[in-house]
Design a protein around this motif. Structure first.
Motif, PDB file in Angstrom:
ATOM      1  N   ARG A   1     -13.711  -1.143   7.417  1.00 15.73           N
ATOM      2  CA  ARG A   1     -12.626  -1.349   6.460  1.00 15.73           C
ATOM      3  C   ARG A   1     -12.811  -0.484   5.226  1.00 15.73           C
ATOM      4  O   ARG A   1     -11.858   0.138   4.745  1.00 15.73           O
ATOM      5  CB  ARG A   1     -12.573  -2.831   6.064  1.00 15.73           C
TER       6      ARG A   1
ATOM      7  N   ALA B   1     -12.084   3.164   5.915  1.00 20.46           N
ATOM      8  CA  ALA B   1     -10.650   3.384   6.135  1.00 20.46           C
ATOM      9  C   ALA B   1      -9.879   3.332   4.813  1.00 20.46           C
ATOM     10  O   ALA B   1      -9.014   4.178   4.556  1.00 20.46           O
ATOM     11  CB  ALA B   1     -10.098   2.340   7.103  1.00 20.46           C
ATOM     12  N   LEU B   2     -10.196   2.383   3.980  1.00 23.25           N
ATOM     13  CA  LEU B   2      -9.506   2.277   2.684  1.00 23.25           C
ATOM     14  C   LEU B   2      -9.859   3.450   1.786  1.00 23.25           C
ATOM     15  O   LEU B   2      -9.023   3.948   1.025  1.00 23.25           O
ATOM     16  CB  LEU B   2      -9.877   0.949   2.012  1.00 23.25           C
TER      17      LEU B   2
ATOM     18  N   ALA C   1      -7.841   6.374   2.997  1.00 21.82           N
ATOM     19  CA  ALA C   1      -6.445   6.228   2.565  1.00 21.82           C
ATOM     20  C   ALA C   1      -6.286   6.630   1.102  1.00 21.82           C
ATOM     21  O   ALA C   1      -5.301   7.295   0.742  1.00 21.82           O
ATOM     22  CB  ALA C   1      -5.983   4.787   2.783  1.00 21.82           C
TER      23      ALA C   1
ATOM     24  N   SER D   1      -2.258   1.815   5.528  1.00 20.69           N
ATOM     25  CA  SER D   1      -3.589   1.449   6.012  1.00 20.69           C
ATOM     26  C   SER D   1      -3.486   0.175   6.841  1.00 20.69           C
ATOM     27  O   SER D   1      -2.736  -0.745   6.508  1.00 20.69           O
ATOM     28  CB  SER D   1      -4.555   1.237   4.846  1.00 20.69           C
TER      29      SER D   1
ATOM     30  N   VAL E   1      -6.233  -2.396   8.440  1.00 20.38           N
ATOM     31  CA  VAL E   1      -7.644  -2.746   8.582  1.00 20.38           C
ATOM     32  C   VAL E   1      -7.797  -4.255   8.707  1.00 20.38           C
ATOM     33  O   VAL E   1      -6.991  -5.027   8.206  1.00 20.38           O
ATOM     34  CB  VAL E   1      -8.475  -2.238   7.385  1.00 20.38           C
TER      35      VAL E   1
ATOM     36  N   GLU F   1       1.221  -5.262   6.889  1.00 20.81           N
ATOM     37  CA  GLU F   1       1.012  -3.968   7.541  1.00 20.81           C
ATOM     38  C   GLU F   1       2.128  -3.674   8.541  1.00 20.81           C
ATOM     39  O   GLU F   1       2.612  -2.538   8.615  1.00 20.81           O
ATOM     40  CB  GLU F   1      -0.349  -3.965   8.241  1.00 20.81           C
TER      41      GLU F   1
ATOM     42  N   VAL G   1      -3.828   5.065   8.581  1.00 23.52           N
ATOM     43  CA  VAL G   1      -5.292   5.040   8.544  1.00 23.52           C
ATOM     44  C   VAL G   1      -5.740   3.626   8.884  1.00 23.52           C
ATOM     45  O   VAL G   1      -5.244   2.660   8.297  1.00 23.52           O
ATOM     46  CB  VAL G   1      -5.827   5.428   7.151  1.00 23.52           C
ATOM     47  N   GLY G   2      -6.643   3.483   9.850  1.00 25.54           N
ATOM     48  CA  GLY G   2      -7.032   2.129  10.214  1.00 25.54           C
ATOM     49  C   GLY G   2      -8.332   2.050  10.977  1.00 25.54           C
ATOM     50  O   GLY G   2      -8.951   3.063  11.322  1.00 25.54           O
TER      51      GLY G   2
END
Length: 574
Positions: A83, A86-87, A90, A106, A108, A116, A128-129
């Protein structure tokens, strides 16, 4: 201009961000040979690879007139193992594509899945994930990859190590065969090669790794300590370096919890990250580090994946990493984007040979040394204080008025001494360590009985190693059934079928009487405790009192004692 081959909005964003020249990996993905091709990129963490793949996929996202049209379905997909990573990706892509007004969503685990899905329904240029959440949206029909032009696998080796192979395959199988696939991985084990062979065509290979696997901007140290001094050595390392931000790595969530609690008690502004923390708790911890409300983060390997803290200058391996790759990923949290960092391995004397092999595998040059002493820390404190006080500061009228009032009441030397004392009072105390190597550590162990145990009575109970006996749950059991405290329990000796323990003679009668009174806690009478004529023969065969005994058999007893909740503790989770 070094970024002249990129669309104008990307160039403008890079210029505003202060990018004068690309990093090695960024320059590599911008070369003509890489245009429009699948890429296999081997690059260290902290090398600017997020911006690199953001640059690499730009030609597929912009139209010929340099605009980004509003898409019905995602054009680019970035998959990351955690997570946090990924964040972070992003956030990086948000500023990189901000001038182009790109929509970035994103996806996640731990976040609001309904929100989401609504964001995906409104259209996105880039998604993005994490693998699990992306697969969930794909199976529910919320994520349509039929128009995808670029797929990016960030830290692909870590995703396979974490068991995401099936998720990755299902996601990639749902994308068009005409897409570009950009695979970024710090290492290239066989599973990564197999994945690339299946999902890439005529891939262009880029490697920005030098002959040394360690980061060039990280200096490595290994400090040797007595096993009982590990925590004290960590305290002294933090006090000696006084980093803006430090990350301490432990192997288990229990170790994270223990070390974090002890550091907070000693006065350190510390937070913890492990698998037992919720996403909200993790977000609060990371924000505290970014705001400088906390300066120390105690974490497990997986919990720290993808964390990018610009002020992180010190990594301490409190417990040794499992292999060279783990050492690389841990240490790579510092020394990023051209900044210098320090990685310190805390090495118990008995594990030095294993550590030397680990460092050879990692091809890391390390300085072997001892932990900072109290005197060295005091000297570093003096230097830092003098440097801090010498820095220019802006003073307002109230500051000057208060200074004049103090000078009227006390002398300049006394005021300066008071200032120094106030500064030192905020600092956690350094620790005295065992000096002189393994021999000194052995010599430092107290000879003879500890105070209060000169005259003891020995008892035995019918639980041994076959029932998974361990001091960590035996101690609470004896205290509860015998109405005594941990300080009244001496040596514990564990054999295959039984366990012997000692308590002071003055407490022996009270202990046995309480044990009989609490027999209702064990109505079947399975637990038996009987007096012994004296200590058992031979040296102790169990761990010292209160010391953890790591291993596969940690936990409450098995077999006929397993159903007795009063006779055990919870199994430690790794």
């Amino acid at each position: 201009m070094p970024f002249s081959r990129l669309p104008a909005p990307i160039v403008e964003a890079l210029t505003e961000r202060g990018y004068a020249a690309p990093t090695a990996v960024q320059a590599a993905v911008l070369q003509e040979e890489a245009d429009g091709r699948d890429l296999i990129v081997s690059a260290q963490t902290g090398s600017g690879k997020t911006v690199a793949f953001g640059m690499a996929m730009a030609p597929q996202l912009f139209s010929e007139d340099g605009r980004m049209d509003r898409p019905a379905f995602p054009l680019s997909l970035v998959i990351a193992p955690t997570r946090e990573l990924a964040l972070q990706v992003a956030r990086e892509l948000q500023w990189l594509y901000g001038k182009a007004h790109a929509r970035i969503v994103s996806c996640v685990g731990g976040m609001d899945a309904m929100r989401e899905r609504r964001a995906l329904a409104q259209g996105a240029h880039i998604v993005v994930g994490t693998p699990g959440r992306l697969r969930d949206h794909l199976e529910r029909g919320a994520l349509d990859l039929s128009a995808l032009k670029v797929a990016v696998l960030d830290e692909a080796d870590e995703m396979l190590d974490m068991g995401f192979r099936e998720d990755l395959e299902q996601i990639l199988d749902a994308t068009p065969a005409t897409r570009r696939t950009l695979l970024f991985s710090a290492t290239m084990p066989k599973p990564i090669v197999a994945l690339a062979r299946r999902y890439q065509k005529d891939a262009f290979t880029i490697s920005t790794l030098g002959a040394e696997r360690g980061h060039g901007d990280i200096s490595y140290q290994a400090v040797t300590v007595a096993p009982s001094d590990i925590e004290n050595a960590v305290v002294n390392l933090l006090r000696f370096h006084e980093p803006d931000t430090a990350m301490l790595f432990c192997a288990t969530r229990e170790a994270v919890r223990h070390l974090h609690n002890n550091l907070v008690e000693r006065g350190f502004a510390a937070v913890a990250l492990s698998g037992e923390h919720s996403q909200s708790e993790r977000n609060h911890a990371l924000q505290a580090l970014r705001d400088r409300r906390a300066r120390v983060c105690v974490a497990t390997d997986v919990a720290a994946r993808g964390i990018d803290l610009p002020s992180l200058s010190l990594v301490i391996h409190v417990e040794l990493p499992r292999d060279a790759e783990a050492l690389q990923h841990r240490s790579g949290r510092t020394g990023r984007a051209g900044k210098k960092g320090t990685a310190v391995l805390v090495v118990p004397y008995p594990r030095r040979r294993r550590t030397e092999g680990l460092l050879r595998d990692a091809r890391v040059s390390v300085e072997w040394t001892t932990p900072p002493t109290v005197a060295q820390i005091a000297e570093a404190d003096r230097d830092r204080l003098l440097k801090t006080l010498a820095e220019p500061v802006e003073l307002d009228d109230e500051d000057r008025a208060l200074g004049e009032r103090l000078l009227a009441e006390k002398g300049a030397e006394e005021i300066a001494a008071m200032l120094i004392r106030a500064h030192r009072a905020k600092l956690p105390a350094a620790e005295e360590l065992i000096e002189g190597g393994p021999a000194a550590a052995r010599a430092a162990r107290p000879e003879g009985p500890r105070p209060g145990f000169e005259d003891t009575s020995w008892f035995r109970m019918n639980i041994g190693r076959r029932q998974n006996a361990d001091p960590r749950w035996l101690l609470p059991l004896l205290c509860r059934r015998g109405h005594i405290t941990k300080s009244e329990i001496g040596a514990i000796r564990i054999s295959n079928e039984e366990t012997a323990f000692e308590i002071p003679k003055v407490a022996a009668a009270k202990f046995m009487a309480a044990f009989k009174r609490t027999a209702s806690a064990d109505p079947e009478g399975e637990l038996q405790i009987l007096p012994m004529a004296g200590p058992p023969d031979g040296p102790p065969r169990g761990a010292p009192r209160g010391a953890p005994r790591g291993g596969a058999n940690d936990g409450p007893p098995r077999g006929r004692f397993a159903a007795r909740p009063t006779q055990g503790g919870p199994r430690g989770r790794r």
